[in-house]
Each structure stands twice: as structure tokens, then as C-alpha cells.
Design a protein around this motif. Sequence first.
Motif, PDB file in Angstrom:
ATOM      1  N   ASN A 122    -125.873 -86.291   4.326  1.00 34.40           N
ATOM      2  CA  ASN A 122    -125.432 -86.892   3.062  1.00 34.40           C
ATOM      3  C   ASN A 122    -124.035 -87.477   3.134  1.00 34.40           C
ATOM      4  O   ASN A 122    -123.457 -87.828   2.119  1.00 34.40           O
ATOM      5  N   LEU A 123    -123.476 -87.588   4.352  1.00 38.54           N
ATOM      6  CA  LEU A 123    -122.138 -88.142   4.509  1.00 38.54           C
ATOM      7  C   LEU A 123    -122.206 -89.587   4.984  1.00 38.54           C
ATOM      8  O   LEU A 123    -122.928 -89.914   5.937  1.00 38.54           O
ATOM      9  N   THR A 124    -121.436 -90.446   4.341  1.00 39.88           N
ATOM     10  CA  THR A 124    -121.334 -91.821   4.802  1.00 39.88           C
ATOM     11  C   THR A 124    -120.475 -91.874   6.067  1.00 39.88           C
ATOM     12  O   THR A 124    -119.875 -90.869   6.469  1.00 39.88           O
ATOM     13  N   ARG A 125    -120.424 -93.049   6.661  1.00 38.83           N
ATOM     14  CA  ARG A 125    -119.630 -93.186   7.890  1.00 38.83           C
ATOM     15  C   ARG A 125    -118.166 -92.847   7.634  1.00 38.83           C
ATOM     16  O   ARG A 125    -117.532 -92.125   8.417  1.00 38.83           O
ATOM     17  N   ASP A 126    -117.617 -93.318   6.514  1.00 37.41           N
ATOM     18  CA  ASP A 126    -116.208 -93.030   6.208  1.00 37.41           C
ATOM     19  C   ASP A 126    -115.999 -91.552   5.939  1.00 37.41           C
ATOM     20  O   ASP A 126    -114.990 -90.968   6.349  1.00 37.41           O
ATOM     21  N   GLU A 127    -116.951 -90.926   5.230  1.00 38.59           N
ATOM     22  CA  GLU A 127    -116.821 -89.498   4.943  1.00 38.59           C
ATOM     23  C   GLU A 127    -116.931 -88.674   6.217  1.00 38.59           C
ATOM     24  O   GLU A 127    -116.196 -87.698   6.410  1.00 38.59           O
ATOM     25  N   ARG A 128    -117.849 -89.064   7.093  1.00 39.60           N
ATOM     26  CA  ARG A 128    -117.983 -88.343   8.369  1.00 39.60           C
ATOM     27  C   ARG A 128    -116.722 -88.513   9.206  1.00 39.60           C
ATOM     28  O   ARG A 128    -116.270 -87.580   9.873  1.00 39.60           O
ATOM     29  N   ARG A 129    -116.145 -89.723   9.148  1.00 45.66           N
ATOM     30  CA  ARG A 129    -114.898 -89.961   9.884  1.00 45.66           C
ATOM     31  C   ARG A 129    -113.778 -89.093   9.317  1.00 45.66           C
ATOM     32  O   ARG A 129    -112.940 -88.575  10.071  1.00 45.66           O
ATOM     33  N   GLU A 130    -113.770 -88.916   8.004  1.00 39.28           N
ATOM     34  CA  GLU A 130    -112.752 -88.063   7.397  1.00 39.28           C
ATOM     35  C   GLU A 130    -112.902 -86.612   7.851  1.00 39.28           C
ATOM     36  O   GLU A 130    -111.924 -85.938   8.167  1.00 39.28           O
ATOM     37  N   ILE A 131    -114.152 -86.135   7.886  1.00 37.39           N
ATOM     38  CA  ILE A 131    -114.408 -84.776   8.377  1.00 37.39           C
ATOM     39  C   ILE A 131    -113.969 -84.651   9.831  1.00 37.39           C
ATOM     40  O   ILE A 131    -113.358 -83.651  10.238  1.00 37.39           O
ATOM     41  N   GLN A 132    -114.240 -85.672  10.613  1.00 41.25           N
ATOM     42  CA  GLN A 132    -113.992 -85.597  12.061  1.00 41.25           C
ATOM     43  C   GLN A 132    -112.522 -85.698  12.430  1.00 41.25           C
ATOM     44  O   GLN A 132    -112.175 -85.480  13.592  1.00 41.25           O
ATOM     45  N   ARG A 133    -111.674 -85.984  11.476  1.00 38.11           N
ATOM     46  CA  ARG A 133    -110.251 -86.025  11.815  1.00 38.11           C
ATOM     47  C   ARG A 133    -109.593 -84.655  11.691  1.00 38.11           C
ATOM     48  O   ARG A 133    -108.408 -84.495  12.005  1.00 38.11           O
ATOM     49  N   HIS A 134    -110.358 -83.617  11.267  1.00 40.09           N
ATOM     50  CA  HIS A 134    -109.704 -82.336  11.024  1.00 40.09           C
ATOM     51  C   HIS A 134    -109.198 -81.644  12.289  1.00 40.09           C
ATOM     52  O   HIS A 134    -108.182 -80.958  12.219  1.00 40.09           O
ATOM     53  N   PRO A 135    -109.834 -81.774  13.498  1.00 37.31           N
ATOM     54  CA  PRO A 135    -109.231 -81.120  14.668  1.00 37.31           C
ATOM     55  C   PRO A 135    -107.853 -81.689  15.007  1.00 37.31           C
ATOM     56  O   PRO A 135    -106.915 -80.935  15.305  1.00 37.31           O
ATOM     57  N   ALA A 136    -107.735 -83.015  14.974  1.00 36.16           N
ATOM     58  CA  ALA A 136    -106.437 -83.631  15.260  1.00 36.16           C
ATOM     59  C   ALA A 136    -105.432 -83.306  14.163  1.00 36.16           C
ATOM     60  O   ALA A 136    -104.240 -83.089  14.439  1.00 36.16           O
ATOM     61  N   GLU A 137    -105.898 -83.233  12.924  1.00 39.23           N
ATOM     62  CA  GLU A 137    -105.011 -82.882  11.816  1.00 39.23           C
ATOM     63  C   GLU A 137    -104.543 -81.434  11.957  1.00 39.23           C
ATOM     64  O   GLU A 137    -103.386 -81.112  11.671  1.00 39.23           O
ATOM     65  N   SER A 138    -105.439 -80.549  12.429  1.00 38.35           N
ATOM     66  CA  SER A 138    -105.051 -79.159  12.675  1.00 38.35           C
ATOM     67  C   SER A 138    -103.930 -79.098  13.704  1.00 38.35           C
ATOM     68  O   SER A 138    -102.938 -78.381  13.519  1.00 38.35           O
ATOM     69  N   GLU A 139    -104.095 -79.849  14.785  1.00 37.14           N
ATOM     70  CA  GLU A 139    -103.065 -79.865  15.822  1.00 37.14           C
ATOM     71  C   GLU A 139    -101.749 -80.400  15.270  1.00 37.14           C
ATOM     72  O   GLU A 139    -100.676 -79.846  15.548  1.00 37.14           O
ATOM     73  N   ARG A 140    -101.823 -81.456  14.471  1.00 34.31           N
ATOM     74  CA  ARG A 140    -100.601 -82.056  13.943  1.00 34.31           C
ATOM     75  C   ARG A 140     -99.859 -81.077  13.035  1.00 34.31           C
ATOM     76  O   ARG A 140     -98.634 -80.957  13.096  1.00 34.31           O
ATOM     77  N   ILE A 141    -100.600 -80.355  12.208  1.00 28.19           N
ATOM     78  CA  ILE A 141     -99.978 -79.402  11.302  1.00 28.19           C
ATOM     79  C   ILE A 141     -99.319 -78.267  12.079  1.00 28.19           C
ATOM     80  O   ILE A 141     -98.180 -77.876  11.814  1.00 28.19           O
ATOM     81  N   LEU A 142    -100.049 -77.737  13.081  1.00 26.72           N
ATOM     82  CA  LEU A 142     -99.605 -76.529  13.770  1.00 26.72           C
ATOM     83  C   LEU A 142     -98.547 -76.788  14.843  1.00 26.72           C
ATOM     84  O   LEU A 142     -97.897 -75.849  15.299  1.00 26.72           O
ATOM     85  N   GLN A 143     -98.381 -78.042  15.240  1.00 27.24           N
ATOM     86  CA  GLN A 143     -97.433 -78.311  16.326  1.00 27.24           C
ATOM     87  C   GLN A 143     -95.989 -78.042  15.909  1.00 27.24           C
ATOM     88  O   GLN A 143     -95.117 -77.885  16.757  1.00 27.24           O
ATOM     89  N   HIS A 144     -95.741 -77.944  14.622  1.00 29.24           N
ATOM     90  CA  HIS A 144     -94.383 -77.682  14.154  1.00 29.24           C
ATOM     91  C   HIS A 144     -94.061 -76.185  14.108  1.00 29.24           C
ATOM     92  O   HIS A 144     -92.937 -75.815  13.769  1.00 29.24           O
ATOM     93  N   ILE A 145     -95.062 -75.367  14.394  1.00 30.78           N
ATOM     94  CA  ILE A 145     -94.864 -73.920  14.303  1.00 30.78           C
ATOM     95  C   ILE A 145     -94.494 -73.374  15.681  1.00 30.78           C
ATOM     96  O   ILE A 145     -95.245 -73.568  16.637  1.00 30.78           O
ATOM     97  N   PRO A 146     -93.371 -72.682  15.810  1.00 33.08           N
ATOM     98  CA  PRO A 146     -93.006 -72.102  17.106  1.00 33.08           C
ATOM     99  C   PRO A 146     -93.893 -70.905  17.418  1.00 33.08           C
ATOM    100  O   PRO A 146     -93.864 -69.899  16.718  1.00 33.08           O
ATOM    101  N   MET A 147     -94.715 -71.033  18.470  1.00 30.28           N
ATOM    102  CA  MET A 147     -95.615 -69.960  18.861  1.00 30.28           C
ATOM    103  C   MET A 147     -94.960 -69.086  19.931  1.00 30.28           C
ATOM    104  O   MET A 147     -94.037 -69.504  20.632  1.00 30.28           O
ATOM    105  N   GLN A 148     -95.492 -67.857  20.093  1.00 33.25           N
ATOM    106  CA  GLN A 148     -95.000 -66.978  21.125  1.00 33.25           C
ATOM    107  C   GLN A 148     -95.316 -67.546  22.500  1.00 33.25           C
ATOM    108  O   GLN A 148     -96.240 -68.339  22.673  1.00 33.25           O
ATOM    109  N   ASP A 149     -94.544 -67.119  23.492  1.00 35.67           N
ATOM    110  CA  ASP A 149     -94.825 -67.508  24.860  1.00 35.67           C
ATOM    111  C   ASP A 149     -96.207 -66.996  25.242  1.00 35.67           C
ATOM    112  O   ASP A 149     -96.620 -65.908  24.854  1.00 35.67           O
TER     113      ASP A 149
END
Length: 579
Positions: free
Chosen positions: A439-466
Motif C-alpha cells: 500500500n506504499l507508493t514509490r515516494d512513500e517507500r523511498r521515505e521508509i527506505q531512508r531510515h537506515p541512513a537517517e539513523s546513522e546521521r542522527i547517531l553519528q553525533h553521539i560519542p560512543m565507548q571505545d
Amino acid sequence: MTPLKKYIRPGVVRNLLRKAAELAGGRCSLAISFEGEVSVVEGPASAGDFVEDNPGVSSVPIRFDDIHSGRLFMLTEEPGDKKECDRFLNFLAYSIQELVDMEYARRSIAEEALAKYRELALFHRSVPNINTSLHMRDVVNALIDECRLENYPGELGMIFLLEPSRKVFRLAVQFGFPFGTYLQPMVDSVLFQEVARAGRGEIVNDLSKEGRWDNELPDLGSMILIPINSPNRCEGVLILASRNTGVFEAAHRRSLTTLASVAGISVSNAFNFEGIQKLMDAILQALAEAIDSRDPYTAGHSERVAHLATAFGYALNEAGGYQERTFTDDELREIYYAGILHDVGKIGIKEDVLTKRTRLPERRMEVVRARFQLLGQFDDFDWGRAFEQLCDVNKAMVPDAASLEFVEQLGERVMRRNGTNLRYLYDDELENLLLTYGNLTRDERREIQRHPAESERILQHIPMQDGYGNLLTIIRQHHERMDGSGYPDGIKGEDILLQSRLMAIVDIYDAVTQERHYKPAYTRSEAIKILAKEVEEGKLDAELTNFFLNNIENIESLSEQVKVTKATHLSALGNLSSL
């Protein structure tokens, strides 16, 4: 889902009632009702025994929120000291009320944390986009682009900037209006002038009833005005508008205010990494829970994936590793953390896309129904039967060819009346209804599919442990496939990190074995067939998947043990050999 779960955990209530019954010497039964329906019973009595006029039944009220309430019942076979029973019942009711209030406070904090994080996530993304140039034209264009990227409801937009020398607001950029539309009268409205003078945003959802608006720009129904403030003055006003009424909400004002503040301050003052990083570290766990809870069908998904993935990695170690490659404790904890955070990027996905159940929403189908009914009065057209067939297509995961052909015919059907062509279905409706799968259009599916890269972008600012150097890579790659058909990068084979391949398997397994908007929960055997088919199509790592399928019972058992340890902190997963 039992409504009571929203306010208090049934397991906690049962334990409390059981202990209370034991304190009473086992001579009574206890129960809690929600809106008149008995939900939890402890003792030999049944739910039907707890009636107000039943001899031996006592009850006191329980308040769940400002709207919903219930009662705590006690049924005694041997009437004793009524005063003593009332004290016991009131004390138990007080204890339960405290638990309800604490659960309400916990949920409120989580919702506030999510709202704050959305604002922070928007702030993080927009700063580098808006403040990459010192030229105001670039800044306002970037601000307008950010507004359109966020898909705010207003189909019209404009930014007015203050000319310092003349103290006059001039149009800097606009979208949605026909080319050449004269928009300068906007600055003459009392509404505009008050927003600029006060420096506070306003929402007007019905301009026809707004006394400060004299129809300076005709045919507008609603408007949101946000001042673009710098530390010293109002630099301009950002305006989104719609020809419809009632389209803007308080959340839009908050997020637009964030965008406007980014445009009005310097980059050096925009980022305060230390404070944001502390906030991020404090709410990571609450964030994952809050994101999952946006959709009741995916509640707990991140935690289950974390448990399964950690157990999968540990099971591989027990079997000698994958191609003699074993995971260290740090790597297993990293897998756990990646599972918890892998869907953080969904915070930026619109609610109606994330929880889309049908091809067209119910409100849009009501519009189509009204249109069919109206046109059917003037056309030889069985609108009721046509709408019924359309409803079937709207709910179908994979409509048959005949149904899609029927929709196409409806899309071509036009009634000409008074010199106007009246269509039965419009292009945006056809785009959704003619989907061959899902039930997802191409644009909606594209929006869903950007979440892995968006997750990385959000989390890259967080200092993680070694020791967690692969965390962002695992999260970014968890939707990649061995044949290169995955997203966001389309990488294939050994280019995909081993941990990411492992995460992809458990992510699919949990998704198919849980109920979703668009499908029922599959059984384990059905899930095994789905994963096996993914291997046959070359999408999943064959050796890893076969190991998972051959050891699924052991892995699920280990997953439960990981869950029982309540490993909500990385340090709690340190000694995995204890499993």
C-alpha cells in the motif's frame, strides 16, 4: 490489546492482588475493572461474581486518567469486621492508584523526551543545510527547502525579510503561488505586523474569522506565521498557508520555530554539542521505546531484534563461529546496542506513512464515496457496487489483475456536465490504488527506505565507548541484501558487514512473526519458509540463514534469557557466558 495495559502492567497488578489475597488469609477474591468491565481477577471467584449488589462485595474507585476510570473489588465469603475490610480495601486501592500514577508519569516523560528529541533531530539536520552560506538568498532557499522536506500541510509558502536600511519587509522567496502573484500586501496586515513586533509565532486556522486579517491575499483559509529571530531583532517572517481551513497544529509551530531559529542565529551558537550529547546519552533507551510505541504493531520490535541478534551471535560462537570468526563480548554488546537503535531514523518518517494500513486513508475513501454517489445521480453508473469493489482493492495486499483493470477503467471514466469533465478517480488516487503490491507508493517507500541512513546521521553525533566502531555501519547496513537489492547503498556480498547480515535476518524474522497493519503474524514455520525463499533469491547470507533456521529454537531460548537479564545497559551484557 487490553485497554488496562495502557495504564498499568497487568502482571504487576496480578502480583499485587495475589499478595494482598495472601495477606487476607486467602478468604477473599480481588478484581479490577476498567470502564465497567472486569479485567483482572485474583482468587476463586469469577469475573461475573463482582457485582455491586452481590452480598459480600465491596468496591472503591480507581482513576486511570481524566476520562477513564474503574473499580477495585473485594469479595469475601465470610463477612467479618466491615471496618477492617474497608481499611484493607482502601489501602490496596491507594497502592494501585500510586502504580497507575507512576506509570502515567513514566509515559509522559517518554513522550516529552520524544518530542524534544524530534526538535533536536530537526535542529541537527537543518543547521548544516541552512547555514552553509553567508548569502541570505541561499539561507532562505534552504529554509524553504527544509519546510518542504518536512511535508508541512501548507501548500503555499513565503519568507519576508526586513531591509535594515528601510525597515521594510520584502518578499525574499515563495512557493505554491502562480508566477507573478503580488504578495507584498501581506506585510500590511495587522496579523503580520503583530507577529513581527512580538517575535512569537501564531497559527490561524480560519482566516475568515480573524479580526486582524482583511483578506490582504484572497482565497487563503489558514496560515502559520513564524518570526525569524536573531538575538537582537526579528530578521523576517516565515509563512506557510493553505486554501483549506484547520490544517495547522501546535507541533507544526514548534518545529517551524526551530527551523526559523536556525536561520536566525550563527552556526557557532547553533551547535552546543556538549549539552546535546548529554541529552542524547540520557534518552537513547527511552528513544527506542518511544519510536516503537508510535505504532502499536511494532511496539517492542527494537528490543526483540536486539535480544535475537545477541543470542544469534552467541549461538554462532558456541558452534565455533562463522567461518571460524567469533564475536568478542564487546562485539556482542555492540550488536545488542545496534539492535536497540537500528530504527531510530524512523523518527523522521511521517506517522501516516509509518502506520499506513490501506492504499487510501479512510477519510479519502469517504470523499471518493461521496463523489461516486454524486456522479451516480447523473450517470448510468452503479456507484454502490463500484465503491464496494474499490474498497476491496484498497485493503488488498496483492490485488488480482481483474481488480486492477477495474480501477483503471474507473480512472478513465469521465462524466461531462455543463462543459466540465468530472472524473471518478484522480491521478493521486489512481497512483495508490493501482499498486501491484502493498500500500506504499514509490515516494512513500523511498521515505521508509531512508531510515537506515537517517539513523546513522542522527547517531553519528553521539560519542560512543571505545570498541563500538562498527555500530553505525551495522545500523546503516541492516537493510542491505547480498544481491545488491537492498538499501540505502545497494552494496552486496562481502561488502556488507557480517554483523549487518546477521541483523538483517533477525529483523526480517521478527517483522514477519509479529502482527502488522497490513498482515497477520506468521507462524514460525511460515517465517522459516520466507527466510528460505530470501536465501533462494540470493538476498540473505545462505550460511548464516541456514544456521539461524537450524538453530531457531536454541536462539529463541537464548533470546529469552538475554531478555530475563534485563540487559538495558551495555555493561549488563558483559558476561554472556552466564547465559
